[in-house]
Design an enzyme around this catalytic site. Structure first.
Site, PDB file in Angstrom:
ATOM      1  N   GLU A  79      31.997 -51.835 -31.372  1.00  0.00           N
ATOM      2  CA  GLU A  79      30.708 -51.437 -30.820  1.00  0.00           C
ATOM      3  C   GLU A  79      30.904 -50.460 -29.665  1.00  0.00           C
ATOM      4  O   GLU A  79      31.117 -50.883 -28.524  1.00  0.00           O
ATOM      5  CB  GLU A  79      29.968 -52.671 -30.291  1.00  0.00           C
ATOM      6  CG  GLU A  79      29.642 -53.680 -31.365  1.00  0.00           C
ATOM      7  CD  GLU A  79      28.411 -54.497 -31.002  1.00  0.00           C
ATOM      8  OE1 GLU A  79      27.508 -54.556 -31.826  1.00  0.00           O
ATOM      9  OE2 GLU A  79      28.341 -55.044 -29.895  1.00  0.00           O
TER      10      GLU A  79
ATOM     11  N   SER B 125      23.178 -49.438 -32.518  1.00  0.00           N
ATOM     12  CA  SER B 125      22.024 -48.721 -33.093  1.00  0.00           C
ATOM     13  C   SER B 125      22.101 -48.575 -34.612  1.00  0.00           C
ATOM     14  O   SER B 125      21.676 -47.576 -35.171  1.00  0.00           O
ATOM     15  CB  SER B 125      21.848 -47.355 -32.418  1.00  0.00           C
ATOM     16  OG  SER B 125      21.639 -47.527 -31.020  1.00  0.00           O
TER      17      SER B 125
ATOM     18  N   ASN C 267      22.476 -59.826 -33.851  1.00  0.00           N
ATOM     19  CA  ASN C 267      22.698 -60.292 -32.484  1.00  0.00           C
ATOM     20  C   ASN C 267      21.349 -60.245 -31.781  1.00  0.00           C
ATOM     21  O   ASN C 267      20.896 -59.175 -31.379  1.00  0.00           O
ATOM     22  CB  ASN C 267      23.720 -59.376 -31.795  1.00  0.00           C
ATOM     23  CG  ASN C 267      23.901 -59.729 -30.320  1.00  0.00           C
ATOM     24  OD1 ASN C 267      23.393 -60.745 -29.850  1.00  0.00           O
ATOM     25  ND2 ASN C 267      24.625 -58.886 -29.593  1.00  0.00           N
TER      26      ASN C 267
ATOM     27  N   HIS D  43      31.234 -59.575 -26.236  1.00  0.00           N
ATOM     28  CA  HIS D  43      30.259 -58.479 -26.321  1.00  0.00           C
ATOM     29  C   HIS D  43      30.325 -57.668 -25.028  1.00  0.00           C
ATOM     30  O   HIS D  43      30.549 -58.229 -23.951  1.00  0.00           O
ATOM     31  CB  HIS D  43      28.856 -59.039 -26.539  1.00  0.00           C
ATOM     32  CG  HIS D  43      27.865 -57.985 -26.887  1.00  0.00           C
ATOM     33  ND1 HIS D  43      27.305 -57.176 -25.926  1.00  0.00           N
ATOM     34  CD2 HIS D  43      27.383 -57.558 -28.085  1.00  0.00           C
ATOM     35  CE1 HIS D  43      26.497 -56.307 -26.539  1.00  0.00           C
ATOM     36  NE2 HIS D  43      26.529 -56.515 -27.837  1.00  0.00           N
TER      37      HIS D  43
ATOM     38  N   GLU E 262      28.135 -56.554 -23.207  1.00  0.00           N
ATOM     39  CA  GLU E 262      27.215 -57.023 -22.163  1.00  0.00           C
ATOM     40  C   GLU E 262      27.811 -58.202 -21.399  1.00  0.00           C
ATOM     41  O   GLU E 262      27.609 -58.339 -20.194  1.00  0.00           O
ATOM     42  CB  GLU E 262      25.853 -57.378 -22.802  1.00  0.00           C
ATOM     43  CG  GLU E 262      25.103 -56.119 -23.207  1.00  0.00           C
ATOM     44  CD  GLU E 262      24.187 -56.273 -24.415  1.00  0.00           C
ATOM     45  OE1 GLU E 262      23.830 -57.407 -24.786  1.00  0.00           O
ATOM     46  OE2 GLU E 262      23.825 -55.225 -24.993  1.00  0.00           O
TER      47      GLU E 262
ATOM     48  N   GLY F 162      22.025 -50.053 -28.212  1.00  0.00           N
ATOM     49  CA  GLY F 162      20.658 -50.051 -27.708  1.00  0.00           C
ATOM     50  C   GLY F 162      20.172 -48.681 -27.255  1.00  0.00           C
ATOM     51  O   GLY F 162      19.144 -48.566 -26.597  1.00  0.00           O
TER      52      GLY F 162
ATOM     53  N   LYS G 282      20.533 -61.298 -29.004  1.00  0.00           N
ATOM     54  CA  LYS G 282      20.634 -61.185 -27.535  1.00  0.00           C
ATOM     55  C   LYS G 282      19.674 -62.182 -26.875  1.00  0.00           C
ATOM     56  O   LYS G 282      19.461 -63.257 -27.419  1.00  0.00           O
ATOM     57  CB  LYS G 282      20.399 -59.742 -27.106  1.00  0.00           C
ATOM     58  CG  LYS G 282      21.294 -58.775 -27.877  1.00  0.00           C
ATOM     59  CD  LYS G 282      21.388 -57.422 -27.270  1.00  0.00           C
ATOM     60  CE  LYS G 282      22.323 -56.576 -28.129  1.00  0.00           C
ATOM     61  NZ  LYS G 282      22.604 -55.279 -27.570  1.00  0.00           N
TER      62      LYS G 282
END
Ligand code: PGA
Length: 248
Positions: free
Chosen positions: A167, A213, A10, A95, A97, A173, A12
């Site tokens: 996730e 991560s 991904n 996701h 985010e 991250g 991003k």
């Protein structure tokens, strides 16, 4: 039933089109593995150059988003037929985010999942709990609710084809990976939830990834767990380490 592993990067909002082509060239020989589906989920503007760069390789192109209509007056959006025409095979949906910064709800994401299937794209549906939910021990109920809401009205045949990424938000991250046992616990809960909603055979076909991560150092242990069929990798997908994860 042996499920084929799927390792997806991904990217991003990283990599300009020219950087994207360079990264594909850097990774080309590192990500070769016939036993694994390898996907680069790239920013919309990188889709065309990346599709060109990975032509005739084992890598497939994924998008990070789509809109629920095929065309029309939706300034700034990108449709499923556009993705398909550009050579995209997978699309990340939901996701954390997108959920957090763009206010995407389970109801809206369910429409996106349906649209992806209608167009022949494979959705990589993300779910995951916040640190607060984990600390309150409410994460299991949360994951079950997310899966049930996002799969509403999806047929068993469609469910079999999809990919689900677990996730935990606290691991994204942050460098703080879930332990392999924590990840396995939730991936199994996802599979059990699908078995409850459909049946065991359907649940056995769904591929479930862990994301958060994941890196060259921890991938092998995570991937050794029975219900973890792959990874959705953010930071480490932009580096040669991605090749080590594919071959972990
Ligand atoms: P990370 O991101 O690997 O950088 O934690 C994973 C993701 O958000 O998909």
């Amino acid at each position: 039933m042996a499920r084929k592993r799927i390792i997806a990067g991904n990217w991003k909002m990283n990599m300009t089109p020219s950087q994207a082509a360079e990264l594909c060239a850097t990774l080309k020989d590192l990500v070769v593995n016939d036993n694994v589906d390898v996907v680069y989920c790239v920013p919309a503007i990188d889709i065309v150059p990346v599709a060109q760069a990975v032509k005739d390789t084992n890598v497939q192109v994924g998008a990070q988003n789509l809109y629920i209509e095929d065309k029309g007056a939706y300034t700034g959006e990108i449709s499923a037929p556009m993705l398909v025409d550009a050579g995209v095979k997978y699309v990340i949906i939901g996701h954390s985010e997108r959920r957090e910064y763009f206010g995407e709800t389970d109801e809206f994401l369910n429409k996106k999942v349906k649209k992806a299937f209608e167009a022949g794209l494979t959705p990589i549906l993300c779910c995951g709990e916040s640190l607060e939910l984990r600390e309150r021990n409410a994460y299991i109920d949360w994951i079950r609710l997310q899966i049930r809401a996002d799969l509403d009205g999806i047929t068993a045949d469609q469910v079999k084809k999809r990919v689900i990424a677990y996730e935990p938000i606290w691991a994204i991250g942050t460098g703080k990976t879930a332990t392999a046992d924590q990840a396995q616990e939730v991936c199994k809960i996802i599979r059990d939830t699908i078995a409850e909603m459909y049946d065991d055979a359907t649940a056995q076909e769904v591929r479930i990834q862990y994301g958060g991560s994941m890196n060259a150092g921890n991938a092998a242990e995570l991937l050794s767990k029975p219900d973890i069929d792959g990874g959705l990798i953010g930071g480490a997908s932009l580096k040669p380490d991605f090749g080590q994860i594919v071959n972990a």
